[in-house]
Design a protein around this motif. Structure first.
Motif, PDB file in Angstrom:
ATOM      1  N   SER A 156     -15.801  15.932  38.154  1.00 11.95           N
ATOM      2  CA  SER A 156     -14.851  15.058  37.460  1.00 11.95           C
ATOM      3  C   SER A 156     -13.855  15.826  36.598  1.00 11.95           C
ATOM      4  N   PRO A 245     -11.138  14.935  41.169  1.00 13.85           N
ATOM      5  CA  PRO A 245     -11.285  13.562  40.678  1.00 13.85           C
ATOM      6  C   PRO A 245      -9.994  12.756  40.845  1.00 13.85           C
ATOM      7  N   GLY A 246     -10.171  11.491  41.126  1.00 17.32           N
ATOM      8  CA  GLY A 246      -9.001  10.632  41.368  1.00 17.32           C
ATOM      9  C   GLY A 246      -8.216  11.189  42.530  1.00 17.32           C
ATOM     10  N   THR A 247      -6.941  11.463  42.293  1.00 17.58           N
ATOM     11  CA  THR A 247      -6.130  12.063  43.359  1.00 17.58           C
ATOM     12  C   THR A 247      -5.645  13.449  42.947  1.00 17.58           C
ATOM     13  N   GLU A 248      -6.299  14.031  41.934  1.00 13.68           N
ATOM     14  CA  GLU A 248      -5.842  15.318  41.407  1.00 13.68           C
ATOM     15  C   GLU A 248      -5.850  16.430  42.438  1.00 13.68           C
ATOM     16  N   ARG A 263      -2.479   3.676  53.762  1.00 15.50           N
ATOM     17  CA  ARG A 263      -1.398   2.818  53.289  1.00 15.50           C
ATOM     18  C   ARG A 263      -0.540   2.325  54.442  1.00 15.50           C
TER      19      ARG A 263
ATOM     20  N   GLU B 398      -6.292   3.815  44.205  1.00 13.66           N
ATOM     21  CA  GLU B 398      -5.614   3.498  42.947  1.00 13.66           C
ATOM     22  C   GLU B 398      -6.623   3.350  41.806  1.00 13.66           C
ATOM     23  N   ALA B 400      -9.449   4.914  41.654  1.00 12.28           N
ATOM     24  CA  ALA B 400      -9.916   6.274  41.325  1.00 12.28           C
ATOM     25  C   ALA B 400      -8.947   6.918  40.327  1.00 12.28           C
ATOM     26  N   LYS B 401      -7.650   6.647  40.512  1.00  8.83           N
ATOM     27  CA  LYS B 401      -6.658   7.175  39.548  1.00  8.83           C
ATOM     28  C   LYS B 401      -6.875   6.551  38.168  1.00  8.83           C
ATOM     29  N   ASN B 404      -9.927   7.983  36.571  1.00  2.80           N
ATOM     30  CA  ASN B 404      -9.687   9.391  36.218  1.00  2.80           C
ATOM     31  C   ASN B 404      -8.648   9.540  35.113  1.00  2.80           C
ATOM     32  N   GLU B 406      -5.456   8.780  35.287  1.00  4.48           N
ATOM     33  CA  GLU B 406      -4.111   9.141  35.760  1.00  4.48           C
ATOM     34  C   GLU B 406      -3.117   8.006  35.539  1.00  4.48           C
TER      35      GLU B 406
END
Lengths: 296, 425
Positions: A156, A245-248, A263, B398, B400-401, B404, B406
């Protein structure tokens, strides 16, 4: 008669190569050129994967110029490449150097051990490292907590997460480059080293003045292939941390995949693919120019 | 002037190679070939025995072999799309959702869906007018599981009747109490999926992502934004591990480790837990309602038969066989399905009482659930019939952003709505 014999020879020398390469040419045209042409065409449309593909001209490319997510993915790709390529180069050359050293013991066994990562599927390799560096129940955090420390955010924390993939990719990619370097190092004439010994050169001087220039063509290939490969990295990120983590840590290829398939923006993702292709061509050409200048 | 013998040999070789390559490159339509064998694609990590058993019985009765192909869930939809484009669709399949790309290649299953003896819940089949495109193999719902052993060790009670359930606040307070008393690592793990997050939003009184009258996804209400803000907040590595939603950590494995107090997932876990959890006692408990009593009612695999030439009839025969009450009873029992057919007497083969109780609880939960609970699958059907399709996987990305850090919850819902609507321009 002479003419006839010559023509027969001519036929066999022309036909045999044509037949031999025809399969490759056909496969290349079918699985690379044709999809590439379709991809290029899609990049000028707003195709979603279903129904028509309305023509939008350069709109996708214009949109890409202002897309912060695209730049973030591209920047992360460059950071990753800048980390993994030198590390892989040093590791593979270092190991190869040790494995050709006359003083090294157990070389056959060592070669097999160092080559094993190359035989493992990238997904399996990713899963293995995920078990090692899993944040919640990974082996490394288990050891750390058993020793009284606090668990580390291997997944994370964006930078630590990237670092793990750099280590995985280096571990997995070193093997093949190591083989290339072993072959190159073995081809360096021993007489050069003997002459250098007579001149009183030390090990570092011999490495810098003899070894490195002698293996320069191999180094170039290793750098080029590693760079192109790193800029297209996808599997390790998905397997180790899902680009998180996320879209990092969504690198450029994952960004293209997510945009195209999750998408349903096939046209836009195709445009991003062609920008990546352009970048890779520029990287390859720059490296070629640099290599030729050094050679001259 | 004629072609020399060597040249003829050369061209012959080239022709053979060319034919082989073209043969290899061709789609190999599954409509051709032996009608005594059909393919059946589906995707599961646990519920496969029922189909294997039925396939054997089907072969014995009809003389048609069913080749079962278990496709990994990730990429299953993509694989079907690619198969459709390559004219290589399977003969039958159980799919997560229908796709406009291949929906016109489906056979009409109305004779099976409407058969009196089958007693299939017709509200849940996917129909285009009179034509039935798919019949779900089962009904699914989202729900909460607890590590019963940890609750008992901590001396904390939990509700058992869905009519008198707890709120999320009560549940989280109880879970924290259990975690602290037992040295567990987390209060909760929550499945990383768009379907599960719908359960969170609905139970918090939000309407989530719904199709408006104009056929576009509408901007969600304030309750949805608040619910998502709360959700992000509890991903703090105490209440919930952040890595599940941000980095793809497996919540199922975390719960099974015995170090997590509770797990929000779906009914399909029951069969898995019944077999694989041996280190502690678990229980299915009523989902919290804050204030809405809801879940995410969805359909299990949607059974379809493709129009694959001379295999079409055999494919439909297989689907018909599966839904005959006696056979479907076996399938539902063995695979642990909540049935799509009514009037069945099901005895699930679970030795554990927890698994038997879980099914009874899920059935009660669905009876009490707010109608919004089935809006997710209803939206999908509406889009499908309008020849449109959305990939809701972007909801995961989205969120997850959001988790996190973001972006905030408002930006998250805006990005989701824009992303969904971009797909149905």
């Amino acid at each position: 008669m002479v003419f006839s014999a010559s023509r027969r020879r001519h036929n066999s020398y022309t036909l045999a190569p044509l037949i031999l390469i025809s399969v490759n040419v056909l496969l290349f045209l079918t699985f690379f050129v044709w999809p590439a042409i379709i991809g290029l065409a899609y990049s000028f449309t707003s195709y979603t994967g279903v129904g028509d593909a309305p023509w939008v001209g350069l709109e996708n490319y214009q949109e890409l110029i202002g897309d912060a997510d695209f730049y973030a993915a591209l920047w992360r790709t460059l950071i990753y490449t800048a980390c993994v390529v030198p590390l892989m180069f040093v590791m593979s050359l270092g190991i190869a150097y040790l494995l050709v050293s006359p003083y090294a013991k157990g070389k056959p066994v060592a070669r097999v051990i160092f080559f094993l990562p190359w035989l493992i599927s990238p997904i399996i390799a990713g899963v293995i490292w995920r078990w090692l560096f899993g944040e919640n129940f990974g082996l490394v955090n288990f050891v750390i907590t058993e020793l009284g420390g606090d668990p580390v955010s291997w997944q994370s924390n964006g930078d630590l997460s990237l670092m793990i993939v750099v280590i995985v990719a280096t571990w997995a990619g070193t093997a093949f480059n190591m083989l290339l370097f072993i072959a190159a190092l073995k081809n360096v004439p021993v007489s050069y080293y003997e002459a250098a010994d007579l001149d009183g050169a030390n090990a570092w001087q011999k490495f810098r003045k003899i070894t490195l220039p002698a293996i320069a063509p191999t180094s170039f290939i290793v750098m080029l292939l590693s760079t192109l490969h790193a800029m297209k990295e996808y599997t390790y990120f998905v397997a180790v941390n899902d680009g998180g983590p996320g879209t990092e840590n969504n690198l450029i290829v994952q960004y293209i995949y997510e945009t195209g398939f999750k998408r349903a923006q096939i046209g836009y993702a195709s445009a991003a693919s062609f920008v990546l292709l352009l970048i890779l061509v520029i990287v390859a050409v720059l490296q070629l120019i640099a290599s030729r200048r050094k050679g001259s | 002037m004629g072609i020399s013998a060597s040249a003829r040999k050369g061209w012959l070789a080239a022709s053979v190679v060319g034919a082989l390559v073209l043969g290899a490159c061709s789609s190999g339509s599954s409509g051709d070939g032996d009608p005594k064998s059909i393919t059946f694609w589906f995707s599961t990590s646990a519920q496969d025995q029922g189909y294997t058993d039925l396939a054997k019985e089907f072969e014995a009765k009809e003389g048609i072999k069913v080749e079962i192909v278990n496709v990994p869930y990730d990429g299953y939809q993509d694989k079907l799309s690619q198969a459709a484009q390559a004219n290589a669709l399977p003969d039958t399949a159980s799919v997560p959702s229908l796709d406009p790309l291949w929906v016109n290649q489906l056979q009409d299953l109305s004779s099976i869906a409407n058969a009196e003896a089958n007693k299939i819940n017709k509200n849940l089949v996917t129909a285009d007018g009179d034509k039935v495109l798919s019949i779900p193999s089962d009904v699914t719902a989202a729900g909460l599981y607890i590590n019963k052993s940890l609750f008992e060790k901590a001396g904390v009670s939990y509700p058992t009747d869905p009519a008198q359930t707890w709120t999320w606040t009560d549940f989280l307070a109880a879970a924290t109490k259990v975690r602290e008393a037992t040295n567990a690592k987390y209060d909760l793990v929550y499945d990383n999926s768009a379907a599960r997050i719908r359960g969170w939003i609905y139970t918090h009184g939000g309407t989530g992502f719904q199709l408006g009258a104009d056929g576009k996804f509408a901007t969600p209400d304030a309750a949805t934004v608040t619910a998502l803000t709360e959700f992000a907040k509890i991903n703090d590595d105490k209440v919930m591990p952040k890595s599940v939603w941000t980095s793809g950590q497996d919540p199922n494995a975390l719960f099974k480790s015995g170090q997590v107090v509770a797990y929000y997932s779906g009914v399909w876990q029951v069969a898995d837990f019944a077999d694989s959890i041996t280190d502690f006692e678990w229980a299915s408990v009523p989902s919290p309602a804050q204030p809405t009593h809801a879940t995410d009612i969805n359909l299990g695999g949607k059974m379809v038969a493709f129009n694959n030439g001379d295999k079409a009839e055999a494919a439909k025969k297989w689907i018909d066989f599966v839904f005959q009450p006696a056979n479907y009873t076996k399938l539902a029992q063995t695979n642990g399905y909540l049935p799509i057919e009514t009037g069945l007497t099901l005895t699930y083969p679970f030795e554990k009482k927890a698994a038997q109780d879980a099914f009874a609880l899920y059935i009660k939960e669905m009876e009490l659930a707010d109608p919004i609970s089935s809006s997710g699958q209803a939206n999908q059907t509406k889009l499908l019939l309008a020849k449109q399709k959305v990939e809701d996987a972007l909801i995961k990305t989205e969120l997850a952003k959001l988790v996190n850090g973001e972006q905030d919850a408002q930006k998250t819902v805006d990005a989701i709505v824009t992303g969904l609507n971009d797909q149905i321009k």
